[in-house]
Design an enzyme around this catalytic site. Structure first.
Site, PDB file in Angstrom:
ATOM      1  N   LYS A  18       0.841  -1.206   0.000  1.00 33.93           N
ATOM      2  CA  LYS A  18       0.000   0.000   0.000  1.00 33.93           C
ATOM      3  C   LYS A  18       0.874   1.252   0.000  1.00 33.93           C
ATOM      4  O   LYS A  18       0.634   2.185  -0.770  1.00 33.93           O
ATOM      5  CB  LYS A  18      -0.880   0.005   1.262  1.00 33.93           C
ATOM      6  CG  LYS A  18      -1.576   1.346   1.525  1.00 33.93           C
ATOM      7  CD  LYS A  18      -2.476   1.296   2.734  1.00 33.93           C
ATOM      8  CE  LYS A  18      -1.796   1.608   4.042  1.00 33.93           C
ATOM      9  NZ  LYS A  18      -1.438   3.026   4.250  1.00 33.93           N
ATOM     10  N   ASN A  19       1.882   1.251   0.854  1.00 37.82           N
ATOM     11  CA  ASN A  19       2.676   2.479   1.003  1.00 37.82           C
ATOM     12  C   ASN A  19       3.618   2.732  -0.169  1.00 37.82           C
ATOM     13  O   ASN A  19       4.155   3.831  -0.305  1.00 37.82           O
ATOM     14  CB  ASN A  19       3.465   2.446   2.320  1.00 37.82           C
ATOM     15  CG  ASN A  19       2.543   2.648   3.515  1.00 37.82           C
ATOM     16  OD1 ASN A  19       1.363   2.927   3.347  1.00 37.82           O
ATOM     17  ND2 ASN A  19       3.085   2.495   4.713  1.00 37.82           N
ATOM     18  N   CYS A  58      -4.741  12.605  12.730  1.00 37.32           N
ATOM     19  CA  CYS A  58      -5.308  11.276  12.566  1.00 37.32           C
ATOM     20  C   CYS A  58      -5.106  10.521  13.857  1.00 37.32           C
ATOM     21  O   CYS A  58      -4.537  11.044  14.806  1.00 37.32           O
ATOM     22  CB  CYS A  58      -4.699  10.560  11.377  1.00 37.32           C
ATOM     23  SG  CYS A  58      -3.092   9.911  11.729  1.00 37.32           S
ATOM     24  N   ARG A  65       0.591  14.471  12.845  1.00 35.89           N
ATOM     25  CA  ARG A  65       1.096  14.390  11.469  1.00 35.89           C
ATOM     26  C   ARG A  65       1.175  15.744  10.754  1.00 35.89           C
ATOM     27  O   ARG A  65       0.416  16.015   9.818  1.00 35.89           O
ATOM     28  CB  ARG A  65       0.265  13.397  10.661  1.00 35.89           C
ATOM     29  CG  ARG A  65       0.320  12.018  11.245  1.00 35.89           C
ATOM     30  CD  ARG A  65      -0.344  11.007  10.373  1.00 35.89           C
ATOM     31  NE  ARG A  65       0.597  10.058   9.812  1.00 35.89           N
ATOM     32  CZ  ARG A  65       0.235   8.986   9.131  1.00 35.89           C
ATOM     33  NH1 ARG A  65      -1.000   8.754   8.881  1.00 35.89           N
ATOM     34  NH2 ARG A  65       1.138   8.156   8.695  1.00 35.89           N
ATOM     35  N   ASP A  72       4.955   0.779  11.878  1.00 36.20           N
ATOM     36  CA  ASP A  72       3.756   0.113  11.374  1.00 36.20           C
ATOM     37  C   ASP A  72       3.647  -1.343  11.820  1.00 36.20           C
ATOM     38  O   ASP A  72       2.628  -1.989  11.571  1.00 36.20           O
ATOM     39  CB  ASP A  72       3.711   0.188   9.835  1.00 36.20           C
ATOM     40  CG  ASP A  72       3.320   1.576   9.352  1.00 36.20           C
ATOM     41  OD1 ASP A  72       2.958   2.423  10.173  1.00 36.20           O
ATOM     42  OD2 ASP A  72       3.383   1.807   8.123  1.00 36.20           O
ATOM     43  N   ARG A  87      -8.328  -0.842   5.290  1.00 41.77           N
ATOM     44  CA  ARG A  87      -7.614   0.228   4.586  1.00 41.77           C
ATOM     45  C   ARG A  87      -6.253  -0.272   4.103  1.00 41.77           C
ATOM     46  O   ARG A  87      -5.696   0.267   3.154  1.00 41.77           O
ATOM     47  CB  ARG A  87      -7.367   1.410   5.535  1.00 41.77           C
ATOM     48  CG  ARG A  87      -8.545   2.342   5.682  1.00 41.77           C
ATOM     49  CD  ARG A  87      -8.145   3.570   6.487  1.00 41.77           C
ATOM     50  NE  ARG A  87      -6.812   3.978   6.125  1.00 41.77           N
ATOM     51  CZ  ARG A  87      -5.858   4.346   6.980  1.00 41.77           C
ATOM     52  NH1 ARG A  87      -6.097   4.375   8.272  1.00 41.77           N
ATOM     53  NH2 ARG A  87      -4.674   4.701   6.567  1.00 41.77           N
TER      54      ARG A  87
HETATM   55  C1  UD1 Z   1       4.536   6.903   6.096  1.00 40.78           C
HETATM   56  C2  UD1 Z   1       3.642   5.689   5.985  1.00 40.78           C
HETATM   57  C3  UD1 Z   1       3.165   5.236   7.346  1.00 40.78           C
HETATM   58  C4  UD1 Z   1       4.351   5.021   8.268  1.00 40.78           C
HETATM   59  C5  UD1 Z   1       5.272   6.243   8.287  1.00 40.78           C
HETATM   60  C6  UD1 Z   1       6.546   6.026   9.085  1.00 40.78           C
HETATM   61  C7  UD1 Z   1       2.583   5.950   3.830  1.00 40.78           C
HETATM   62  C8  UD1 Z   1       1.336   6.171   3.072  1.00 40.78           C
HETATM   63  N1  UD1 Z   1       2.506   6.011   5.153  1.00 40.78           N
HETATM   64  O1  UD1 Z   1       3.731   7.934   6.656  1.00 40.78           O
HETATM   65  O2  UD1 Z   1       2.431   4.031   7.194  1.00 40.78           O
HETATM   66  O3  UD1 Z   1       3.882   4.783   9.577  1.00 40.78           O
HETATM   67  O4  UD1 Z   1       5.646   6.602   6.950  1.00 40.78           O
HETATM   68  O5  UD1 Z   1       7.233   4.931   8.611  1.00 40.78           O
HETATM   69  O6  UD1 Z   1       3.618   5.683   3.266  1.00 40.78           O
HETATM   70  N2  UD1 Z   1       6.548  14.694  10.362  1.00 40.78           N
HETATM   71  C9  UD1 Z   1       6.703  16.036  10.638  1.00 40.78           C
HETATM   72  N3  UD1 Z   1       6.554  16.933   9.613  1.00 40.78           N
HETATM   73  C10 UD1 Z   1       6.290  16.541   8.328  1.00 40.78           C
HETATM   74  C11 UD1 Z   1       6.151  15.161   8.057  1.00 40.78           C
HETATM   75  C12 UD1 Z   1       6.290  14.253   9.097  1.00 40.78           C
HETATM   76  O7  UD1 Z   1       6.937  16.418  11.777  1.00 40.78           O
HETATM   77  O8  UD1 Z   1       6.175  17.408   7.447  1.00 40.78           O
HETATM   78  C13 UD1 Z   1       6.677  13.716  11.469  1.00 40.78           C
HETATM   79  C14 UD1 Z   1       5.352  12.954  11.689  1.00 40.78           C
HETATM   80  O9  UD1 Z   1       4.485  13.664  12.511  1.00 40.78           O
HETATM   81  C15 UD1 Z   1       5.832  11.681  12.336  1.00 40.78           C
HETATM   82  C16 UD1 Z   1       7.193  11.453  11.668  1.00 40.78           C
HETATM   83  O10 UD1 Z   1       7.579  12.692  11.099  1.00 40.78           O
HETATM   84  O11 UD1 Z   1       6.015  11.865  13.703  1.00 40.78           O
HETATM   85  C17 UD1 Z   1       7.162  10.380  10.586  1.00 40.78           C
HETATM   86  O12 UD1 Z   1       6.288  10.762   9.581  1.00 40.78           O
HETATM   87  P1  UD1 Z   1       6.517  10.384   8.048  1.00 40.78           P
HETATM   88  O13 UD1 Z   1       7.793   9.638   7.896  1.00 40.78           O
HETATM   89  O14 UD1 Z   1       6.324  11.610   7.234  1.00 40.78           O
HETATM   90  O15 UD1 Z   1       5.310   9.408   7.802  1.00 40.78           O
HETATM   91  P2  UD1 Z   1       4.251   9.453   6.642  1.00 40.78           P
HETATM   92  O16 UD1 Z   1       4.920   9.704   5.347  1.00 40.78           O
HETATM   93  O17 UD1 Z   1       3.099  10.294   7.032  1.00 40.78           O
END
Ligand code: UD1
Length: 416
Positions: free
Chosen positions: A22-23, A116, A121, A305, A397
Site C-alpha cells: 500500500k505504502n 489522525c 502528522r 507500522d 484500509r
Molecule cells: C509513512 C507511511 C506510514 C508510516 C510512516 C513512518 C505511507 C502512506 N505512510 O507515513 O504508514 O507509519 O511513513 O514509517 O507511506 N513529520 C513532521 N513533519 C512533516 C512530516 C512528518 O513532523 O512534514 C513527522 C510525523 O508527525 C511523524 C514522523 O515525522 O512523527 C514520521 O512521519 P513520516 O515519515 O512523514 O510518515 P508518513 O509519510 O506520514
C-alpha cells in the site's frame, strides 16, 4: 461500521502470499500524474486507501481502469489541480499529490490534512521542501495553495527523514530545472520503489535507500508498466501471527530483506526462521519469549507500522518487554483494547511495559486505526473465546482480505 469476530485457539499454519505494498502503491499512483501517457501497475493492492487515491486522480481528470489484475492510469486527460476536500480528508497520503500536481500543472490546491488517530502528522517538511524548489505556498482557510511556474532544483535538507516528504519532493523535482539533492532522506524500501517507478518513466533519480537522493530534472517522462513491491507490513503481520499462535507460516511473494528488523526480534524470542529468495517461514514450537527492549525507528530500524502487532505478540510472550514508540506520538491506542482481553501493559508517554499473559480472553474491542486493528485480530487468535473487533473497515484500509488469509492459515474469523 463492520466487525470481525475472531475465534481463539488455532495455530496458524500454511502459506499465504503478501499483497502489493500500500505504502509503495500510493506515491506511485500520485506519480502517474507526472507523465501524460498511460501507466500500467502490476501487483497494486485492492484496498480502500488505493480506491480513494484513484477517485482523487479521477476527480483531477485522469482515466482509471482495471484490466485483469493490472491497474491502468492514464493522466493524459488530467486537467484540474484542485484536490477534492472530502476524499483528501479520507486519505492522509493525498498530501503526496501536492508535489506531482504542482509539477504537472504548475499549481496545486489541496485541503490541509487533518490530524489522525496515531498523531498530529504535521506537513511542515513537505512545505519546506516545496519552497526550496521555488514553489510559492499560501496557507489559508484550511487549504494549501502552491504555485510553481518555475520549479528549480535545490538542496533540500530535512531535519527528520520523513517518508512522505521525501517522496513528495522526489516527485516535485523530477521535472524541475536542474538538480535536486535531498539530504537526510528517508531510506524506506517504498522510496526505492518510487525511484524505480520514476526511472522506468524516464526520469533520473538515484540514491534512494540511502540518506542522499539526487534528482536530475528532465523535461518529460513517458508511460510505463511497473510492478509494485510486496507489502512488508502485511508480511510482518502474518509472521507475527505465526509466532504468537505457536504456528508455522510461510509468507511468499515477499522480500525477506525488507523485514530484517522484525526477523531478528522473532529469532530473539525463540522462533525458527527460514529465508528464501521471495519467501520467509516462521515456526514457533512453543510460547514465545519476551523481547527485553524494542524501539521504533525509521528504516532500517523497527517499523512503527509493526509496533502494534509486536505489542500484541509481547502481550502473550513469557516475561516482561519494553516497547518504545519514537515515530508517532499517539500510537498506543491498541494497549487499552488489549487490556480488555486480559493483557497486562502500562503506558508512560511513548514507552509501553508489557507483561505477557499465558492466555487472553475474548472481548469486544475497537480498531482505532489500521495497524492497531490488525494487532487485535492477532490477539483474538490467542484467546479462549470469541473477540469482536469493531470498525474492521479501518483494518481493510491496508489489508487485502485479511479474513480470507487468516482462514487459509486455519484461523476462524468472520465478518459480522
Ligand atoms: C509513512 C507511511 C506510514 C508510516 C510512516 C513512518 C505511507 C502512506 N505512510 O507515513 O504508514 O507509519 O511513513 O514509517 O507511506 N513529520 C513532521 N513533519 C512533516 C512530516 C512528518 O513532523 O512534514 C513527522 C510525523 O508527525 C511523524 C514522523 O515525522 O512523527 C514520521 O512521519 P513520516 O515519515 O512523514 O510518515 P508518513 O509519510 O506520514
Amino acid at each position: 461500521m463492520s466487525n470481525f469476530a475472531v475465534q481463539g485457539g488455532a495455530r496458524l499454519s500454511g502459506t499465504v502470499a503478501a499483497q502489493g505494498s500500500k505504502n509503495a502503491a500510493l506515491p506511485i499512483l500520485a506519480a502517474t500524474l507526472l507523465v501524460n501517457e498511460p501507466v500500467r501497475l502490476l501487483n497494486c493492492p485492492r484496498l480502500r486507501d488505493v480506491g480513494n487515491m484513484l477517485h482523487i486522480l479521477e476527480s483531477l481528470g485522469c482515466t482509471v481502469f482495471r484490466e485483469g489484475n493490472d491497474l491502468v492510469v492514464d493522466s493524459g486527460t488530467a486537467d484540474r489541480f484542485v484536490l477534492p476536500t472530502a476524499l483528501s480528508h479520507e486519505l492522509r497520503s493525498s498530501i503526496f499529490l501536492l508535489g506531482s500536481v504542482l509539477s504537472r500543472f504548475s499549481e496545486a490546491d489541496a485541503p490541509y490534512p487533518g490530524g489522525c488517530e496515531i498523531g498530529n502528522r504535521p506537513i511542515d517538511l513537505h512545505l519546506y521542501g516545496l519552497k526550496r524548489l521555488n514553489a510559492e505556498i499560501c496557507e489559508r482557510n484550511g487549504r494549501i495553495r502552491c504555485k510553481g511556474n518555475h520549479l528549480c532544483g535545490a538542496v533540500v535538507d530535512f531535519e527528520y527523514p520523513s517518508v512522505g516528504a521525501t517522496e513528495n519532493i522526489m516527485m516535485a523535482a523530477v521535472r524541475a530545472d536542474g538538480t535536486t539533492v535531498i539530504r537526510n532522506a528517508a531510506c524506506e524500501p517504498e522510496i526505492v520503489d518510487l525511484q524505480g517507478f520514476l526511472n522506468a518513466c524516464g526520469f533520473r533519480v538515484c540514491g534512494a535507500g540511502t540518506p542522499t537522493v539526487t534528482i536530475e530534472g528532465v523535461e518529460q517522462g513517458h508511460g510505463t508498466a511497473y510492478t509494485v513491491m510486496p507489502d512488508r507490513i502485511v508480511t510482518g503481520t502474518y509472521l507475527i501471527g505465526a509466532a504468537m499462535t505457536r504456528g508455522d507460516v510461510t509468507v511468499e511473494n515477499t522480500r525477506p530483506d525488507t523485514v530484517d528488523a522484525l526477523l531478528s526480534k522473532l529469532r530473539d524470542c525463540g522462533c525458527e526462521l527460514t529465508r528464501y529468495d521471495t519467501a520467509v517461514r516462521v515456526r514457533a514450537a512453543e510460547r514465545v519469549r519476551c523481547v527485553a527492549f524494542t524501539e521504533t525507528r525509521p528504516y532500517p530500524g523497527f517499523p512503527t507500522d509493526l509496533q502494534p502487532q509486536l505489542f500484541a505478540m509481547l502481550s502473550v510472550a513469557q516475561g516482561t518487554s519494553v516497547l518504545v514508540e519514537n515515530v508517532f506520538e499517539n500510537r498506543f491506542k491498541h494497549a487499552q483494547e488489549l487490556k480488555k482481553m486480559g493483557a497486562q501493559n502500562r503506558i508512560l508517554d511513548r514507552t509501553a511495559v508489557i507483561t505477557g499473559a499465558e492466555q487472553l480472553h475474548g472481548a469486544t474491542v475497537t480498531a482505532h486505526d489500521l495497524r492497531g486493528g490488525a494487532a487485535l485480530v492477532l490477539a483474538g487468535l490467542c484467546t479462549d473465546g470469541v473477540t469482536v473487533i469493531e470498525h474492521a473497515e479501518r483494518i481493510e484500509r491496508g489489508y487485502e482480505q485479511i479474513d480470507r488469509a487468516i482462514r487459509a492459515l486455519g484461523g476462524t474469523i468472520m465478518r459480522t
